[in-house]
Design a protein around this motif. Structure first.
Motif, PDB file in Angstrom:
ATOM      1  N   THR A  34      -6.660   5.167  -4.809  1.00 21.20           N
ATOM      2  CA  THR A  34      -5.343   5.603  -5.275  1.00 21.20           C
ATOM      3  C   THR A  34      -4.738   4.529  -6.168  1.00 21.20           C
ATOM      4  N   ILE A  35      -4.215   4.951  -7.313  1.00 24.81           N
ATOM      5  CA  ILE A  35      -3.553   4.036  -8.242  1.00 24.81           C
ATOM      6  C   ILE A  35      -2.052   4.202  -8.113  1.00 24.81           C
ATOM      7  N   LEU A  36      -1.346   3.098  -7.899  1.00 27.81           N
ATOM      8  CA  LEU A  36       0.103   3.100  -7.767  1.00 27.81           C
ATOM      9  C   LEU A  36       0.740   2.606  -9.062  1.00 27.81           C
ATOM     10  N   GLN A  37       1.591   3.427  -9.629  1.00 26.26           N
ATOM     11  CA  GLN A  37       2.352   3.031 -10.817  1.00 26.26           C
ATOM     12  C   GLN A  37       3.635   2.381 -10.339  1.00 26.26           C
ATOM     13  N   CYS A  38       3.760   1.077 -10.575  1.00 24.17           N
ATOM     14  CA  CYS A  38       4.929   0.312 -10.139  1.00 24.17           C
ATOM     15  C   CYS A  38       5.699  -0.143 -11.361  1.00 24.17           C
ATOM     16  N   GLN A  39       6.976   0.157 -11.407  1.00 22.35           N
ATOM     17  CA  GLN A  39       7.742  -0.158 -12.619  1.00 22.35           C
ATOM     18  C   GLN A  39       9.216  -0.304 -12.317  1.00 22.35           C
ATOM     19  N   GLY A  40       9.916  -0.921 -13.266  1.00 22.88           N
ATOM     20  CA  GLY A  40      11.348  -1.108 -13.140  1.00 22.88           C
ATOM     21  C   GLY A  40      11.794  -2.332 -13.917  1.00 22.88           C
ATOM     22  N   GLY A  62      -4.249  -0.736  -7.767  1.00 21.27           N
ATOM     23  CA  GLY A  62      -4.859   0.028  -6.695  1.00 21.27           C
ATOM     24  C   GLY A  62      -4.132  -0.189  -5.386  1.00 21.27           C
ATOM     25  N   SER A  63      -4.035   0.845  -4.566  1.00 20.98           N
ATOM     26  CA  SER A  63      -3.337   0.716  -3.281  1.00 20.98           C
ATOM     27  C   SER A  63      -4.001  -0.334  -2.392  1.00 20.98           C
ATOM     28  N   GLU A  64      -5.318  -0.530  -2.581  1.00 19.41           N
ATOM     29  CA  GLU A  64      -6.051  -1.464  -1.726  1.00 19.41           C
ATOM     30  C   GLU A  64      -5.745  -2.928  -2.039  1.00 19.41           C
TER      31      GLU A  64
END
Length: 278
Positions: free
Chosen positions: A122-128, A231-233
Motif C-alpha cells: 500500500t502506498i500512502l500519499q502524505c502531504q500538507g 509505502g505503509s511498511e
C-alpha cells in the motif's frame, strides 16, 4: 461508440488534452509534470472523432529490468466501453518482456487484477504544509561527482536501472545525500510537482537516515506544500504527520508478475519519485 475511438502513439501534442483529463479528475499534475513523465516514457492515447484526447496510458521503462505503467486515465464519458483495457493491452506491447509495476487507484484495481497484476503493498500519499523543523546534522547537498553513486544506490534498492529518471530529477530539482566517510550511503530528491514540491525518491539503509533526508528538505521549505508517497511498511507516516504531512490518499502497489523472493537489498525505497514513476 467504440468505432469512433482511435488508439495511437502518445506524443507531446497530446499533453494539453491529457492535462484536461487529469484536471477533470482533480489530479494535481501541472503541464510540466506531464512533460517530465512523457520525456521518460512511451505511451498510447485514445482520441475521439474530433481528435479530443479521451484516454492515456504511459509506460516508463527502466532499462530492461522493469517498466512502470502510469497516467492511466479514461474520460468519464468513455468508461465502460473497453477503452481502458485496450490502452493497457497496447501498453503491454510497448513494455515488451519487462516485468511491470504500477500504483492502482481503487477504480482501476478490478481491471488490473483481471490483467494479471497482484497487489504487493500500500502506498500512502502524505502531504500538507510543512511545519518548521531543524536542519539535521550529517546531510548535505549532493556534489557533481555523486551522480554515479546515486544511480548505484537507487539500482540496488529499486531493483532496476533508473539512470535516465535520476538524470532528469537532478536537472529539475535538488538532491541531498548522507555520506559515510567518502561514500554516499543515502539520497533524497525534491522537485516541483502538483500543488508544491514532492520529496522522492528517498533511498536509505534505515528509517533514521530516511527521516534525516526528508527533514533536510522540509527544513528548507517551512510553510511550503510538500508531498511524499511512501509505502505503509516504511513506518514513516506517523512521523510525517507530525511535521505537517498528513495521510491523504494513496494507492495499491501492484506487479505483473508478482514480486519474487529476491534477497533483501541493503538499502530500501522509503519514498517514491511519485506514484507515476515509482
Amino acid at each position: 461508440m467504440q468505432s469512433q475511438i482511435d488508439i495511437g502513439a502518445f506524443g507531446p501534442e497530446h499533453i494539453d488534452g491529457a492535462l484536461a483529463l487529469t484536471r477533470a479528475e482533480n489530479w494535481p499534475h501541472r503541464r510540466e509534470d506531464w512533460m517530465l513523465v512523457q520525456q521518460l516514457s512511451t505511451g498510447v492515447v485514445a482520441t475521439d472523432a474530433e481528435g479530443r484526447v479521451t484516454g492515456t496510458t504511459l509506460v516508463t521503462p527502466y532499462g530492461d529490468d522493469c517498466a512502470t505503467i502510469n497516467m492511466v486515465i479514461v474520460d468519464k464519458s468513455m468508461r465502460g466501453l473497453g477503452v481502458g483495457r485496450k490502452l493497457m493491452e497496447e501498453a503491454f506491447v510497448l513494455a515488451g518482456d519487462r516485468p511491470l509495476r504500477l500504483i492502482a487507484t481503487q477504480e482501476g484495481l478490478p481491471l488490473y487484477e483481471k490483467l494479471g497484476f497482484v497487489a504487493t503493498g500500500t502506498i500512502l500519499q502524505c502531504q500538507g504544509q510543512a511545519l518548521s523543523c531543524d536542519t539535521p546534522v550529517g546531510v548535505e547537498k549532493m556534489a557533481a561527482g555523486d551522480l554515479e553513486a546515486l544511480k548505484t544506490l537507487d539500482r540496488e534498492a529499486y531493483g532496476a536501472d533508473r539512470s535516465k529518471m535520476i538524470d532528469a530529477l537532478v536537472a529539475c530539482g535538488s538532491v541531498a545525500v548522507i555520506r559515510k566517510g567518502s561514500t554516499v550511503e543515502a539520497y533524497a530528491a525534491i522537485r516541483q510537482f502538483g500543488r508544491g514540491d514532492v520529496i522522492g525518491p528517498v533511498i536509505a539503509p534505515d528509517r533514521e537516515a530516511a527521516r534525516a533526508l526528508i527533514a533536510y528538505h522540509a527544513s528548507s521549505r517551512p510553510g511550503a506544500f510538500l508531498r511524499i508517497d511512501t509505502g505503509s511498511e516504511t513506518g514513516l507516516a506517523p512521523w510525517l504527520a507530525e511535521i505537517g504531512l498528513a495521510h491523504s490518499g494513496g494507492g495499491v502497489a501492484m506487479r505483473r508478475p508478482p514480486k519474487d523472493n529476491a534477497e533483501q537489498a541493503r538499502r530500501k525505497v522509503y519514498a517514491l519519485a511519485n506514484q507515476a514513476l515509482g
